[in-house]
Design an enzyme around this catalytic site. Structure first.
Site, PDB file in Angstrom:
ATOM      1  N   SER A  77       0.810  -1.430   0.036  1.00  0.00           N
ATOM      2  CA  SER A  77       0.153   0.095  -0.034  1.00  0.00           C
ATOM      3  C   SER A  77       0.910   1.296  -0.128  1.00  0.00           C
ATOM      4  O   SER A  77       2.139   1.422   0.431  1.00  0.00           O
ATOM      5  CB  SER A  77      -0.838   0.044   1.182  1.00  0.00           C
ATOM      6  OG  SER A  77      -1.568  -0.988   1.242  1.00  0.00           O
TER       7      SER A  77
HETATM    8  N1  SAH Z   1       0.713  -5.325   4.317  1.00  0.00           N
HETATM    9  C1  SAH Z   1       1.293  -5.843   3.223  1.00  0.00           C
HETATM   10  C2  SAH Z   1       0.325  -5.683   2.122  1.00  0.00           C
HETATM   11  C3  SAH Z   1       0.408  -6.798   0.973  1.00  0.00           C
HETATM   12  S1  SAH Z   1      -0.958  -6.789  -0.035  1.00  0.00           S
HETATM   13  C4  SAH Z   1       2.593  -5.128   3.087  1.00  0.00           C
HETATM   14  O1  SAH Z   1       2.980  -4.165   3.745  1.00  0.00           O
HETATM   15  O2  SAH Z   1       3.269  -5.449   1.980  1.00  0.00           O
HETATM   16  C5  SAH Z   1      -2.099  -7.926   0.775  1.00  0.00           C
HETATM   17  C6  SAH Z   1      -1.624  -9.338   0.962  1.00  0.00           C
HETATM   18  O3  SAH Z   1      -2.637 -10.164   1.605  1.00  0.00           O
HETATM   19  C7  SAH Z   1      -1.118 -10.088  -0.015  1.00  0.00           C
HETATM   20  O4  SAH Z   1      -0.144 -10.498   0.184  1.00  0.00           O
HETATM   21  C8  SAH Z   1      -2.204 -11.186  -0.362  1.00  0.00           C
HETATM   22  O5  SAH Z   1      -1.609 -12.367  -0.646  1.00  0.00           O
HETATM   23  C9  SAH Z   1      -2.695 -11.364   1.143  1.00  0.00           C
HETATM   24  N2  SAH Z   1      -3.980 -12.062   1.274  1.00  0.00           N
HETATM   25  C10 SAH Z   1      -5.194 -11.678   0.648  1.00  0.00           C
HETATM   26  N3  SAH Z   1      -5.907 -12.643   1.072  1.00  0.00           N
HETATM   27  C11 SAH Z   1      -5.438 -13.255   2.490  1.00  0.00           C
HETATM   28  C12 SAH Z   1      -6.027 -14.192   3.147  1.00  0.00           C
HETATM   29  N4  SAH Z   1      -7.471 -14.537   3.287  1.00  0.00           N
HETATM   30  N5  SAH Z   1      -5.256 -14.516   4.241  1.00  0.00           N
HETATM   31  C13 SAH Z   1      -4.016 -13.914   4.341  1.00  0.00           C
HETATM   32  N6  SAH Z   1      -3.251 -13.088   3.620  1.00  0.00           N
HETATM   33  C14 SAH Z   1      -4.248 -12.770   2.291  1.00  0.00           C
END
Ligand code: SAH
Length: 242
Positions: A77
């Site tokens: 993000s």
């Molecule tokens: N906080 C992260 C943002 C990553 S984007 C950062 O700082 O990089 C969102 C993430 O959520 C992705 O890596 C995706 O694989 C994960 N995601 C999506 N659905 C999910 C679920 N049900 N359980 C765990 N992770 C999930």
């Protein structure tokens, strides 16, 4: 006079371009976020070198207010969105005025950047990621980060589906989701402690917006208060593991 001269000389010796590891670079980014978040959140953001959590080829863009790809079709993000969500959490009933968010759950560890920021704001942190490749890579970075900067923080990094009801975790004072679904998983409400707050992107009729849910209690009765805020664009929340 002498002190002034020494300072001037030191300033002249500084290279023109400031390296990405310099705190100055992070402070410039955080200065642009002032007004979005309070002092503890801004301080936490100023501690974490964002460029170290993304592909080296993207490092020059790491301090701009943009989302960046982190592989596996996922994105990190924008710093302003991270600041906004952490600020909303810090205004929750339990966290309010404390300067920390208590026991925290992050859904979507991704590259680990936001989790590293959360280390400075949490009393205990659990972060869940469903994609094995991202979980392994971010765990390595986050463990090193925690050992060096927050050795006493209980940190649990799980490779799991963070919206799965059977997951035996919680309760949490703060829950933050980095991926948005069509509805709020029941498990998140079950894991939210009384007085706790949850911030998540949730879609309604195809439009994704930030949802804030407070777990409130009044004379022994417990209920969830929901507020729908501004539009956002997060990657989708998916079920199962990869
Ligand atoms: N906080 C992260 C943002 C990553 S984007 C950062 O700082 O990089 C969102 C993430 O959520 C992705 O890596 C995706 O694989 C994960 N995601 C999506 N659905 C999910 C679920 N049900 N359980 C765990 N992770 C999930």
């Amino acid at each position: 006079m002498l002190a002034q001269a020494t300072q001037d000389a030191a300033r002249m010796r500084q290279p023109q371009g400031v390296g990405l590891d310099s705190p100055v670079v992070r402070q410039r980014m955080v200065a642009r976020l002032t007004g979005l978040a309070s002092e503890p959140v801004l301080r936490a953001l100023s501690q974490v070198p964002r460029h170290r959590f993304v592909d080296p080829a993207l490092a020059p863009q790491a301090y701009e207010d943009t989302a960046l790809p982190i592989g596996h079709g996922q994105t990190i993000s924008k710093p302003s969105v991270v600041a906004r969500m952490l600020q909303l959490l810090s205004e929750g009933h339990t966290a309010r005025g404390q300067g920390h968010l208590g026991r925290v759950l992050e859904i979507g560890t991704g590259c680990g950047y936001q989790a590293a920021v959360l280390c400075a704001l949490s009393r205990a942190l659990v972060s869940v990621e469903r994609i094995a490749g991202l979980h392994v890579q971010s765990s390595e970075r986050l463990r090193a980060w925690q050992r060096e900067h927050h050795p006493r923080l209980p940190l649990q990094l799980l490779h799991d589906d963070g919206s799965r009801t059977g997951l035996a975790i919680g309760p949490f004072d703060s829950i933050i989701a980095a991926a948005g679904g069509e509805h709020l998983p029941q498990a998140w409400l079950d894991w939210l402690a009384p007085g706790g707050r949850l911030v998540a992107p949730v879609s309604e009729e195809g439009a994704q917006a930030l949802l804030v849910v407070d777990h409130e209690t009044n004379q022994g009765r417990t209920f969830y208060r929901r507020q729908r805020l501004e539009a956002v664009a997060f990657v989708p929340l998916r079920s199962g593991l990869e």
